[in-house]
Design an enzyme around this catalytic site. Structure first.
Site, PDB file in Angstrom:
ATOM      1  N   SER A   1       0.845  -1.188   0.000  1.00 54.63           N
ATOM      2  CA  SER A   1       0.000   0.000   0.000  1.00 54.63           C
ATOM      3  C   SER A   1       0.882   1.241   0.000  1.00 54.63           C
ATOM      4  O   SER A   1       1.639   1.466   0.943  1.00 54.63           O
ATOM      5  CB  SER A   1      -0.887  -0.027   1.245  1.00 54.63           C
ATOM      6  OG  SER A   1      -1.313   1.273   1.541  1.00 54.63           O
TER       7      SER A   1
ATOM      8  N   LYS B   1      30.962  -0.125   2.716  1.00 50.15           N
ATOM      9  CA  LYS B   1      31.025  -0.114   4.176  1.00 50.15           C
ATOM     10  C   LYS B   1      32.035  -1.167   4.633  1.00 50.15           C
ATOM     11  O   LYS B   1      31.930  -2.336   4.259  1.00 50.15           O
ATOM     12  CB  LYS B   1      29.623  -0.424   4.743  1.00 50.15           C
ATOM     13  CG  LYS B   1      29.600  -0.574   6.251  1.00 50.15           C
ATOM     14  CD  LYS B   1      28.222  -0.876   6.802  1.00 50.15           C
ATOM     15  CE  LYS B   1      28.325  -1.228   8.282  1.00 50.15           C
ATOM     16  NZ  LYS B   1      27.083  -1.711   8.860  1.00 50.15           N
TER      17      LYS B   1
ATOM     18  N   LEU C   1      10.493  -6.802   9.765  1.00 49.85           N
ATOM     19  CA  LEU C   1      10.013  -6.182  11.006  1.00 49.85           C
ATOM     20  C   LEU C   1       8.782  -6.893  11.561  1.00 49.85           C
ATOM     21  O   LEU C   1       8.502  -6.803  12.755  1.00 49.85           O
ATOM     22  CB  LEU C   1       9.706  -4.697  10.757  1.00 49.85           C
ATOM     23  CG  LEU C   1      10.906  -3.859  10.291  1.00 49.85           C
ATOM     24  CD1 LEU C   1      10.468  -2.441   9.948  1.00 49.85           C
ATOM     25  CD2 LEU C   1      12.007  -3.833  11.345  1.00 49.85           C
TER      26      LEU C   1
HETATM   27  C1  LIG Z   1      15.305   3.284  13.180  1.00 50.48           C
HETATM   28  C2  LIG Z   1      15.633   2.076  12.370  1.00 50.48           C
HETATM   29  C3  LIG Z   1      16.873   1.959  11.759  1.00 50.48           C
HETATM   30  C4  LIG Z   1      17.203   0.806  11.033  1.00 50.48           C
HETATM   31  N1  LIG Z   1      18.442   0.666  10.487  1.00 50.48           N
HETATM   32  C5  LIG Z   1      18.795  -0.505   9.898  1.00 50.48           C
HETATM   33  C6  LIG Z   1      20.078  -0.696   9.342  1.00 50.48           C
HETATM   34  O1  LIG Z   1      20.910   0.195   9.349  1.00 50.48           O
HETATM   35  N2  LIG Z   1      20.352  -1.890   8.795  1.00 50.48           N
HETATM   36  C7  LIG Z   1      19.442  -2.908   8.738  1.00 50.48           C
HETATM   37  O2  LIG Z   1      19.754  -3.999   8.260  1.00 50.48           O
HETATM   38  N3  LIG Z   1      18.193  -2.710   9.193  1.00 50.48           N
HETATM   39  C8  LIG Z   1      17.854  -1.558   9.768  1.00 50.48           C
HETATM   40  N4  LIG Z   1      16.586  -1.371  10.227  1.00 50.48           N
HETATM   41  C9  LIG Z   1      15.579  -2.382   9.949  1.00 50.48           C
HETATM   42  C10 LIG Z   1      15.109  -2.222   8.498  1.00 50.48           C
HETATM   43  O3  LIG Z   1      14.573  -0.936   8.318  1.00 50.48           O
HETATM   44  C11 LIG Z   1      14.085  -3.277   8.144  1.00 50.48           C
HETATM   45  O4  LIG Z   1      14.569  -4.553   8.434  1.00 50.48           O
HETATM   46  C12 LIG Z   1      13.795  -3.256   6.664  1.00 50.48           C
HETATM   47  O5  LIG Z   1      13.522  -1.975   6.216  1.00 50.48           O
HETATM   48  C13 LIG Z   1      12.652  -4.162   6.340  1.00 50.48           C
HETATM   49  O6  LIG Z   1      11.426  -3.602   6.702  1.00 50.48           O
HETATM   50  P1  LIG Z   1      10.123  -4.375   6.277  1.00 50.48           P
HETATM   51  O7  LIG Z   1      10.156  -4.595   4.815  1.00 50.48           O
HETATM   52  O8  LIG Z   1       9.971  -5.565   7.131  1.00 50.48           O
HETATM   53  O9  LIG Z   1       8.969  -3.370   6.684  1.00 50.48           O
HETATM   54  P2  LIG Z   1       8.491  -1.985   5.998  1.00 50.48           P
HETATM   55  O10 LIG Z   1       9.568  -1.287   5.285  1.00 50.48           O
HETATM   56  O11 LIG Z   1       7.769  -1.236   7.058  1.00 50.48           O
HETATM   57  O12 LIG Z   1       7.437  -2.451   4.917  1.00 50.48           O
HETATM   58  C14 LIG Z   1       6.137  -2.837   5.277  1.00 50.48           C
HETATM   59  C15 LIG Z   1       5.308  -2.984   4.013  1.00 50.48           C
HETATM   60  O13 LIG Z   1       4.050  -3.524   4.349  1.00 50.48           O
HETATM   61  C16 LIG Z   1       3.038  -2.756   3.729  1.00 50.48           C
HETATM   62  N5  LIG Z   1       1.809  -2.878   4.519  1.00 50.48           N
HETATM   63  C17 LIG Z   1       1.669  -2.807   5.865  1.00 50.48           C
HETATM   64  N6  LIG Z   1       0.379  -2.982   6.213  1.00 50.48           N
HETATM   65  C18 LIG Z   1      -0.305  -3.176   5.063  1.00 50.48           C
HETATM   66  C19 LIG Z   1      -1.662  -3.414   4.744  1.00 50.48           C
HETATM   67  N7  LIG Z   1      -2.613  -3.494   5.684  1.00 50.48           N
HETATM   68  N8  LIG Z   1      -1.995  -3.564   3.448  1.00 50.48           N
HETATM   69  C20 LIG Z   1      -1.061  -3.482   2.471  1.00 50.48           C
HETATM   70  N9  LIG Z   1       0.229  -3.264   2.712  1.00 50.48           N
HETATM   71  C21 LIG Z   1       0.604  -3.109   3.984  1.00 50.48           C
HETATM   72  C22 LIG Z   1       3.613  -1.347   3.677  1.00 50.48           C
HETATM   73  O14 LIG Z   1       2.968  -0.573   2.707  1.00 50.48           O
HETATM   74  C23 LIG Z   1       5.059  -1.671   3.301  1.00 50.48           C
HETATM   75  O15 LIG Z   1       5.141  -1.864   1.901  1.00 50.48           O
HETATM   76  C24 LIG Z   1      16.242  -0.218  10.907  1.00 50.48           C
HETATM   77  C25 LIG Z   1      14.979  -0.067  11.476  1.00 50.48           C
HETATM   78  C26 LIG Z   1      14.661   1.057  12.210  1.00 50.48           C
HETATM   79  C27 LIG Z   1      13.297   1.194  12.808  1.00 50.48           C
END
Ligand SMILES: Cc1cc2nc3c(=O)[nH]c(=O)nc-3n(C[C@H](O)[C@H](O)[C@H](O)COP(=O)(O)OP(=O)(O)OC[C@H]3O[C@@H](n4cnc5c(N)ncnc54)[C@H](O)[C@@H]3O)c2cc1C
Length: 506
Positions: free
Chosen positions: A39, A78, A332
């Site tokens: 989304s 890095k 996450l």
């Molecule tokens: C402050 C911070 C710093 C970080 N720094 C690092 C780093 O330096 N190195 C590292 O390896 N990791 C780091 N991380 C972790 C890293 O950001 C995540 O592991 C990575 O971005 C993966 O995120 P994700 O894809 O799981 O979630 P997100 O990027 O949050 O993606 C979630 C997805 O789900 C979708 N979604 C959610 N709910 C719905 C719904 N109901 N319907 C449709 N779609 C939905 C959203 O639209 C999005 O596309 C950090 C995290 C934080 C919080």
């Protein structure tokens, strides 16, 4: 038994697109449909810009072209992390590599510990090629000849998280991954088995699947909100629960490392990219306010901010079962360990490796889920202990947060490792899970966890031979370093992006 034919991924952040890429690369075309729902209204977390060397295995598996990938994501190299304010010396590096070179199978730090009993060998970091390379802001690729000092390191990337997701998306869509735009508002389970059958979108459409991968970020829409997969809270050991993130303009010196500086209620990160620098303050709301954290972050910037700081909330911990029924939580959605050692993207990557190894068929044999969850537990717990070590052994910062973490009771698994190192500088060797002995040594030594004695194997060299060995090693490092280009020049030659330069005004 019938193989899985339809996989649906919820979420298009780094973990979602990494999952889609691995699946589409691993399955023969036509064997399995991979769909990804995301989304744009919700968006992605958009941080997560520092990686570990393992990310290169991921890129190799996909067959990505490094210069193209780096240009597309404004990436830099890095070599490790500089920790400021974590040890008494003010600053130390955790390199992607070793200190020195072992001699006759004796680890270098043991030789250095022994040398200290009869001479002043200087700081151990002066014997590490990757640390010297990082400190001088130079870069070149490691070489393979194990005799060369230039074989003693690896490298990873800093990249723009939003561009990375976009890049992987294009790569996946070109290979047949179907992207569906929309917000999931319902998760529909089989009333008897509890297995997920379809997801309902806001517009009423439903999307089915045999296997669902929940990459919906902190929302954990399927694994958390629907299946209520349990959560193990690690806040007592890792009390930081907020971050403020802000980009700044690129600075002149393009440092080939991440910087993590301890602050009064947490720590700030600094991640240099080609077009900007990523900054943030990870802090504990128990020990400071959001207003004060904002003030600390803005006061720590070394260039002009390009936006208002953005607040993120989280909780350290992990899902007790990342794989439940026909749902696998990734990224996450499966857990969060603060980014002090840039481990989160790695945790998604390794989970995908396990999934490919244990890919179920339509029966979903529970033994596969149990094994997957066991392996994930090991990975999370190894990282957790390593992160706790940084806090618990901090000797460089003061304030209520630091008093708390220094005096807290740590997991027995970490206590044992610290005791072992204090005794004669021995470190754990394990097959599964992150962080090699070299990493443990770097943090122990950097944060003043000092061994009482050295391993007696280090007596194999006479004092004269050891003195000569150390001198030769330093000379070898100096000679090799002197001919290497600056990191900025190397990046410009390897993956220069004119658009990035224009944005950064360099
Ligand atoms: C402050 C911070 C710093 C970080 N720094 C690092 C780093 O330096 N190195 C590292 O390896 N990791 C780091 N991380 C972790 C890293 O950001 C995540 O592991 C990575 O971005 C993966 O995120 P994700 O894809 O799981 O979630 P997100 O990027 O949050 O993606 C979630 C997805 O789900 C979708 N979604 C959610 N709910 C719905 C719904 N109901 N319907 C449709 N779609 C939905 C959203 O639209 C999005 O596309 C950090 C995290 C934080 C919080």
């Amino acid at each position: 038994m019938a193989p899985i034919r339809n996989i649906t991924i919820l979420g298009g952040g780094t973990s979602g697109w990494m999952a889609a890429a691995v699946l589409v690369r691993a399955f023969k075309p036509g064997l399995c449909t991979v769909r990804l729902i995301e989304s744009e209204d919700i968006g992605i977390v958009g941080v997560g810009e520092a990686t570990l060397p393992q990310v290169r295995d991921f890129n190799t598996f996909l067959g990505l072209d490094e210069p193209e990938f780096m240009r597309a994501t404004n990436a830099t190299f890095k070599l490790g992390i500089e920790f400021r304010g974590w040890g008494m010396s003010g600053s130390y590096h955790h390199p992607f590599g070793v200190h020195g070179q072992s001699a006759g199978g004796i680890p270098f730090h043991q030789l250095w510990l022994r040398a200290r009993t009869f001479m002043d060998p200087g700081p151990i970091e002066d014997y590490s090629f990757p640390i010297r390379l990082a400190r001088e802001s130079r870069f070149d690729f490691p070489i393979e000849d194990p005799k060369s000092i230039r074989s003693t390191y690896a490298y990873a990337y800093h990249f723009d998280a939003v561009l990375y997701a976009r890049y992987l998306r294009q790569w996946c869509e070109a290979r047949g991954v179907q992207r569906i735009e929309g917000k999931v508002t319902g998760v529909n389970q089989n009333p008897e088995t509890g297995f997920v059958e379809t997801l309902t979108l806001e517009n009423g459409e439903t999307v089915g699947g045999d296997l669902f991968i929940d990459c919906s970020g902190f929302r954990a829409v399927i694994a958390g909100q629907t299946l209520n997969s349990g959560w193990e809270d690690w806040t007592p050991w890792l009390p930081c629960d907020r971050a403020l993130a802000v980009p700044t303009e690129r600075t002149e010196d393009l440092t080939p490392y991440t910087r993590a500086t301890a602050r009064e209620a947490g720590w700030t990160w600094r991640i240099p990219l080609q077009h900007r620098t990523g900054n943030g303050y990870v802090f504990s709301s128990r020990f400071t306010t959001e207003d004060r954290a904002r003030e600390v972050l803005l006061g720590a910037l070394d260039a002009r901010a390009q936006a208002e700081p953005r607040l993120l909330r989280f909780q350290a911990g992990r899902r007790t079962a990342s794989w439940t029924k026909n749902v696998i939580a990734l990224g996450l959605a499966s857990g969060f360990l603060e980014p002090l050692e840039s481990t989160s993207i790695y945790l998604s990557q390794i989970a995908l490796t396990f999934l490919m190894r244990l890919m179920p068929d339509a029966r979903f044999d529970p033994a596969l889920a149990d094994e997957f969850n066991r392996l994930i537990d090991i990975e999370y717990e190894r990282v957790r202990d390593f992160l706790i070590l940084h806090y618990h052994a901090n000797t460089g910062s003061s304030g209520p947060l630091w008093d708390y973490v220094r005096s807290m009771d740590v997991p027995d698994s970490l206590k044992a490792k610290m005791e072992m190192f204090r005794h004669r500088g021995h470190v754990p060797h394990y097959k599964d899970g992150l962080f090699s002995p070299a990493s443990w040594i770097a943090v122990f030594m950097g944060q003043d966890v000092t061994p009482q004695a050295y391993d007696r194997q280090a007596d194999a060299l006479s004092q004269e031979a050891l003195t000569r060995y150390l001198k030769d090693l330093k000379r070898k490092i100096d000679t090799n370093l002197a001919v290497l280009p600056s990191h900025a020049d190397f990046v410009a030659g390897h993956c220069f992006d004119p658009k990035a330069a224009e944005a950064a005004h360099v």
